[in-house]
Design a protein around this motif. Structure first.
Motif, short mmCIF file in Angstrom:
data_model
loop_
_atom_site.label_atom_id
_atom_site.label_comp_id
_atom_site.label_asym_id
_atom_site.label_seq_id
_atom_site.Cartn_x
_atom_site.Cartn_y
_atom_site.Cartn_z
N TYR A 443 0.85 -1.20 0.00
CA TYR A 443 0.00 0.00 0.00
C TYR A 443 0.88 1.24 0.00
O TYR A 443 1.84 1.34 0.77
CB TYR A 443 -0.91 0.01 1.22
CG TYR A 443 -2.03 -1.00 1.15
CD1 TYR A 443 -3.31 -0.63 0.77
CD2 TYR A 443 -1.80 -2.34 1.47
CE1 TYR A 443 -4.35 -1.56 0.71
CE2 TYR A 443 -2.82 -3.28 1.40
CZ TYR A 443 -4.09 -2.88 1.03
OH TYR A 443 -5.11 -3.79 0.95
N THR A 444 0.53 2.20 -0.88
CA THR A 444 1.28 3.45 -0.98
C THR A 444 0.33 4.63 -0.83
O THR A 444 -0.63 4.76 -1.60
CB THR A 444 1.99 3.56 -2.35
OG1 THR A 444 2.82 2.42 -2.54
CG2 THR A 444 2.84 4.82 -2.41
N PRO A 445 0.55 5.52 0.14
CA PRO A 445 -0.33 6.70 0.28
C PRO A 445 -0.13 7.67 -0.86
O PRO A 445 0.96 7.79 -1.43
CB PRO A 445 0.12 7.30 1.62
CG PRO A 445 1.52 6.83 1.80
CD PRO A 445 1.61 5.48 1.16
N GLY A 446 -1.20 8.38 -1.23
CA GLY A 446 -1.13 9.36 -2.31
C GLY A 446 -0.24 10.53 -1.94
O GLY A 446 -0.12 10.91 -0.77
N CYS A 447 0.39 11.12 -2.96
CA CYS A 447 1.33 12.21 -2.70
C CYS A 447 0.66 13.57 -2.58
O CYS A 447 1.25 14.51 -2.07
CB CYS A 447 2.40 12.26 -3.81
SG CYS A 447 1.74 12.59 -5.46
N MET A 448 -0.58 13.69 -3.07
CA MET A 448 -1.23 14.99 -3.00
C MET A 448 -1.57 15.36 -1.55
O MET A 448 -1.50 16.53 -1.17
CB MET A 448 -2.49 15.01 -3.86
CG MET A 448 -2.23 14.96 -5.35
SD MET A 448 -3.73 15.16 -6.33
CE MET A 448 -4.19 16.85 -5.94
#
Length: 1220
Positions: A443-448
């Motif tokens: 899982y990768t959190p969004g960068c925005m």
């Protein structure tokens, strides 16, 4: 025009949150510049591809780390109309809809989860409900049934979108389990799936002997609060019920005020999906909770639970009022969640009670998900009755910090660079209690959410699922919104004393700049199938039944499914194509009958091994344009069958259907191929179907007499030419990058997916431009010459590129033969010789130049001047000997002999000699040489000196100007303007000065040190004075400025140029029609052309642009071999003017000098004929009267050869008006 549907997309209004406003692709109108008087134009610089500005929004596009949707325009410019934040893997078309599949969370400006639909008429982008969470490898449009099949690595690995109802359909066979779906095709109405799977979803079972895995949710790291707690301090803490299994109920009890209801709440910095609730009631003088309810957030909903009735053993449902037994009746009570819902907090409402009040003594929450969090405090709690060796944990190395965004917390490491790229790591250790097949999700959190998009990069993920096994994959973390990727599918060992599975995340160490890395969590999903499939599955939409007990349930007995079972276990199918109803299957597998990575399943269900297949993995496969062969790319080198061994199949191969034979595409490539994508290119005026190969290769291999061709992971095969594009005579575009998919819509336009940089013409730092604005490349490849030279000119850069640098050029003639000459820092190799830094050439041959052995590699030619088509004056940074003659900084080249002139200028001298500019004093043999030097021959000459071609001698210039002179330009026959970084005799800084040859005097132009912000590099005037001078120069920060001389002072103009702009040349051109604008800088009938590396907010990096005194219009874009913005250093034409000023001036009413010469010649001839006629008449009568005896006579050879070139008399007839 091929492009109709998407060439002019209309602007639409966003009518819902799922639609993105379409873009507009309009052709642009360039200023109506009159180029007819200039003849042919040369453009030189540092570029590999070049284009005219043709479309609104056109910019130099660099190779991005994420994919975009692209339009293949008729000019071969690929237009980026919607970017994603991830990868686009596949597309298909149905009517006006284009369906897109990949691994992304955004397309354009809207959230799109891995799938999307584009309207090809309007350009609007729509999501498909909530999309698909995961990596979607393939989209297949079933037009007959109005559905779209998606396959990949996600839940069930197959999804079906109903086009009519605009909704997701239930997959009748439950999906495909055990691995991803890579390819989908249709044959005879049946849908065929290829991938790495082993069963259908309807036979999937999660019944394990040891029961489902349970993982304890960590309440210790949660924020615990309560409402209505007792005032008795011994029982008032709501945290006392957390992790109290080793404490008696009496000593861990939390109570409410007697006689009142209350609430116990736990809030988390992450989300979870609970499946079981375990409660121990209070034990405090008969107090306890009798009924409760469980409320989940953020849905704010009451959860449905089940429990086992202690009296009957029946399963009972409850929701708003769930009962609890008294502590004396049961130590713990368990409740199962009916619906598995994600939540980040929950509350227990205590409604009724035993005795005098309600309370609890322990709360435990379990989930079946096997998750390891990067923040170790979120993992299963130690010392809560759980063996430490059996809990999920994580370990970090490096400077990680907790980041919280949108209510979710995770680890991030900022400004990671250099050696820290190798030391910044997170290791995830999951609690694997059951060995088996798992799907592993990262899982990768969004960068925005945390504003890190500009610094996010690529991470390396290492999965060690079993002892001695490690799998490595790279993931982009540039996703705008949250996402997950499947990083592994296969067998995972259970924890034991000798081994524990681990997943390690860290940045890829080859990245440049400060990188931000994010780490959230890893999930292991246990899968199991009852078998029956092996990478192939055939589905009949009309006759499929899910009744496994039915006698007609023959899903495993189709020819396709049986063909898969004939392969060895764990086969992976990467590609399927259908040609003549035969199914061609490729991938990574072996099987019965000498099958290796490729086989054919005929319509009669016969399997052919295709001569044993190939000796390596196949990654991509397409049917040829004529349908007669299959084109294949991958990681192989030959056929697999030793008895029919075929060589020349280096990473690419062609299977001829009719002959059942293998052939190569020439000798192939030198590295593995990842993708093959078909596009349509406009080459030399015709449309050609072209296959683009991308992958890990660097050249097209040599083939017979054909030399190897450099090709950095990108190669074009022209199908109708049956040849690599670089081995054809076609004018080629510059295209570089990667492509993953293409689709042709109804009007013949190709929509592409990938990351590309494109220009309409491949040109090696030099191109020709006609008056009709047609461009062609200079006919030779100017490659980088080894070695560097020390830069002493004000602007010209130095460095090693794959493409050579061309700084200057000129056209010249020898009789009727036209030539071009260019100078710079490059190498040109021909069959007969290798030339360096200076060449003279015609359309087909290099006729002369500096041989590579003439000077050292650390040289460069910076200036060229054509004097009367007799001599080329060559200046720059070089020194050496020509025969016995020492030269330094300047050489004379004889155009007639195409060799060094027999007489050379005495060498320049000084510390670091360099010639930057050469001009000729009009109507004389005197050559003005400027740059950085202190002597010429035996005389002192500071930076500016005069060489007389007739006498072969130097003359110094009177006065005290010294320093580095960048350019010389005459404004009339006596006055020259010099620019640079100079000083006067009294050491005053001087950036521009005028030298008057008639009075041998210097003068400076206006207040310079106070008004000019830095050294001047180029001067331009539209008259014979400096009253309307335009200059460009360099600020202290290295950026360029533009200024005009007006009313005795310098005024800045040319707004909108950004910092980092560099200007190398200025030219004033005529307009066909006067513009009638109000500009005091640019005359109405002229326009300024600015060349260099220009940076604009609106247009990006531009190599040449027009300026009308008020606004800018791009003219030329260019890129280098590495896709960075290109540069144009100078423009030259085949009109050699006596006053080398601008190419435009105010139109005069008098005749051009050439026409005056013609008229004068006609009058002279008439008078001569009259005189000769009279003389002949007199001689005739005299002969008759006196007699005549002729005397033999003949002109000498010397008189016969002393002819006057016509260009000396008529050279100005076709030229633009000279600027005086």
């Amino acid at each position: 025009m091929r492009l109709s549907a998407l060439a002019r997309l209309t602007i639409s209004t966003v009518v819902s949150s799922t639609a993105v406003a379409a873009i507009v692709i309009d052709s642009v109108t360039l200023p109506d510049v009159d180029l007819s008087g200039l003849g042919q134009i040369g453009l030189v610089g540092d570029f590999r591809g070049i284009s005219l500005y043709q479309y609104a929004g056109q910019q130099n596009s660099s190779i991005a780390s994420t994919d975009s949707l692209l339009i293949d325009l008729p000019s071969n410019i690929v237009f980026d109309f919607d970017e994603s934040d991830g990868t686009i893997n596949s597309m298909c078309v149905m009517g006006e809809s284009i369906y897109v599949a990949g691994n992304f969370t955004r397309i354009g400006n809207s959230e799109m989860q891995s799938v999307a639909r584009i309207n090809s008429s309007t350009g609007d982008v729509h999501d498909l409900d909530k999309g698909v969470l995961g990596n979607v490898n393939v989209a297949f449009c079933d037009v007959d049934n109005s559905v779209v099949y998606f396959g990949g690595s996600f839940t069930n690995n197959v999804a079906i979108w109903n086009v009519s109802s605009e909704s997701w359909e239930t997959v009748p066979f439950g999906g495909l389990k055990g691995g991803p779906v890579n390819s989908i095709v249709e044959r005879n109405g049946n849908i065929i799936f290829g991938g790495k799977f082993s069963g259908i979803g309807n036979t999937f079972s999660t019944t394990y002997d040891e029961g489902p895995h349970m993982q304890l949710v960590n309440l210790k790291s949660a924020n615990i609060s309560a409402q209505g707690s007792t005032s008795n301090g011994h029982y008032s803490s709501p945290r006392s019920v957390v992790c109290s299994n080793n404490v008696s109920a009496a000593n861990s009890t939390w109570l409410l005020e007697d006689g009142h209801a209350g609430v116990w709440t736990a809030s988390f910095a992450y989300d979870f999906q609970p499946t079981k609730l375990r409660i121990r009631n209070a034990d405090a003088n008969g107090r306890g909770t009798k009924t409760f309810r469980f409320v989940a957030y953020p849905i704010n909903g009451i959860m449905n639970l089940t429990y086992t009735d202690p009296d009957t053993g029946d399963t009972i449902h409850c929701d708003a009022f769930c009962p609890l037994q008294n502590i004396t009746e049961a130590e713990y009570q368990e409740f199962e969640f009916v619906n598995v819902i994600g939540m980040d907090s929950f509350s227990l409402y205590l409604l009724d009670y035993y005795g005098e009040g309600a309370g609890l003594s322990e709360i435990q929450v379990y989930q079946e998900q096997i998750i390891s969090y990067a923040i170790d405090a979120f993992n299963e709690p130690a010392s809560c009755g759980v063996n430490n060796s059996e809990i999920s944990t994580s370990k970090t190395n490096g400077d990680w910090k907790v980041t919280t965004a949108s209510g979710t917390s995770y680890l991030s490491a900022a400004n990671v660079s250099g050696t820290s790229l190798n030391s910044t790591r997170v290791a995830f250790y999951p609690d694997i209690s059951i060995a088996g097949n798992y799907t592993v999700l990262m899982y990768t959190p969004g960068c925005m959410a945390d504003s890190s998009c500009s610094s996010r990069g690529v991470v390396s993920v290492r999965v060690s699922p079993s002892n001695g096994t490690t799998m490595v994959t790279h993931l982009y973390q540039t996703n705008d919104f949250d996402k997950y990727d499947i990083i592994y599918e296969g067998y995972v060992e259970a924890n034991d004393e000798l081994f524990r599975p681990v997943v390690t995340l860290g940045p890829v160490d080859s990245q440049i700049g400060d990188i931000t890395v994010a780490a959230q969590k890893v999930q292991f999903v246990l899968t199991s199938t009852s078998g029956g499939l092996n990478g192939l599955f055939e589905y009949d939409p009309a006759n499929f039944t899910t009744s496994s007990g039915s006698s007609d349930f023959g899903i495993y007995e189709t020819a396709v499914n049986l063909a898969g079972m004939a392969l060895d276990d764990n086969a992976e199918i990467t590609g399927l194509v259908v040609a003549d109803s035969n199914l061609y299957v490729a991938g990574k597998f072996t099987g019965q009958g000498s099958i290796h990575n490729f086989f054919i399943l005929s319509i009669e269900s016969d399997i052919s091994s295709a001569q044993g297949g190939l000796n390596g993995t196949v990654a991509a496969m397409v049917v040829s344009e004529d349908g007669k062969s299959i084109i294949i790319g991958g990681n192989f080198s030959a056929s697999a069958n030793e008895s029919s061994f075929v060589t020349g199949l280096s990473y690419v191969a062609r299977y001829i259907i009719q002959n059942a034979t293998w052939t190569g595409l020439d000798n192939g490539l030198n590295g593995a191929v990842d993708d093959i994508v078909r596009v349509s290119l406009n080459l030399s005026g015709d449309i050609y179907s072209t296959l683009i190969f991308t992958g890990d290769f660097s050249e097209i291999l040599a083939d017979g007499d054909e030399e190897a061709i450099s090709s950095a992971g990108f190669a074009l095969w022209i199908e109708s030419e049956d040849a690599w594009a670089d081995r054809t005579a076609l004018e080629l575009p510059f295209i570089s990058g990667s492509l993953s998919a293409s689709i042709m819509i109804e009007n013949g336009t190709y929509i592409l997916a990938g990351s590309l940089s494109s220009q309409s013409l491949v040109a090696s730092s030099g191109a020709f431009l006609s008056s009709g604005r047609d461009m062609s490349a200079m006919p030779f490849d100017f490659t980088d010459s080894d070695g560097t030279f020390t830069r002493r000119s004000l602007l010209l850069p130095v460095g090693n590129n794959s493409t050579g640098l061309i700084y200057s050029g000129t056209f010249c003639r020898n009789g009727r033969t036209e030539y071009a000459a260019v100078g710079g820092k490059f190498t040109v190799d021909t069959q007969s010789a290798s030339y360096q830094n200076f060449v003279v050439f015609n359309e087909t041959d290099v006729t002369g130049g500096f041989l590579s052995s003439t000077f050292s590699e650390s040289t460069a030619v910076l200036a060229l001047y054509n004097h009367d088509n007799a001599s080329l004056i060559v200046g720059g940074d070089f020194s050496g000997s020509i025969g016995d003659i020492k030269v330094n900084g300047i050489i004379v080249w004889d155009l007639k002999t195409q060799d060094f002139a027999s007489t050379q200028p005495p060498a320049l001298g000084g510390d670091g000699v360099q010639v930057n500019s050469i001009a000729s004093r009009p109507d004389t043999s005197k050559i003005i040489v400027a740059g950085s030097f202190s002597t010429a021959g035996n005389i002192t000459c500071n930076s500016l000196c005069i060489y007389d071609l007739d006498t072969g001698s130097w003359t110094s210039v009177t006065g005290g100007i010294s320093g580095n002179i960048s350019s010389v330009r005459f404004i009339d026959s006596d006055k020259a303007i010099v620019t640079g970084n100079m000083t006067t005799g009294d050491s005053t800084a001087c950036y521009m000065a005028q030298y008057d040859f008639s009075s041998s005097s210097w003068s400076t132009l206006g207040p310079q040190s106070s008004e000019l912000p830095g050294p001047v590099t180029v001067f331009l005037s539209t008259s014979d004075s400096v009253s309307d001078a335009l200059v460009t120069g360099i600020y202290g920060n290295g950026s360029a400025y533009l200024m005009a001389y007006s009313s005795g002072s310098w005024v800045s103009f040319g707004k909108d140029l950004l910092e980092g702009t560099t200007i190398y040349d200025l030219e004033m051109l005529n307009l066909v029609n006067a513009a009638h604008r109000n500009s005091s800088t640019i005359p109405d009938d002229n326009i300024l052309l600015v060349l260099g590396d220009l940076k604009f907010h609106e247009y990006g990096n531009v190599s040449a642009a027009f300026f009308d005194g008020d606004s800018w219009t791009p003219f030329l874009y260019s890129v280098k071999e590495n896709n960075s913005p290109g540069v144009i250093y100078s423009l030259f034409t085949d009109i050699v003017e006596s006053v080398p000023s601008a190419y435009a001036a105010t139109i005069e009413t008098h005749l051009k000098a050439g026409y005056v010469v013609l008229i004068s010649l006609a009058i002279s001839l008439a008078i001569m004929f009259m005189i000769i006629g009279t003389a002949l008449t007199v001689a005739y009568w005299r002969r008759r009267s006196e007699g005549y005896e002729p005397f033999p006579s003949q002109l000498s050879d010397e008189h016969m050869t002393r002819t006057l070139l016509p260009t000396a008399l008529f050279g100005e007839i076709s030229s633009a008006p000279a600027k005086y």
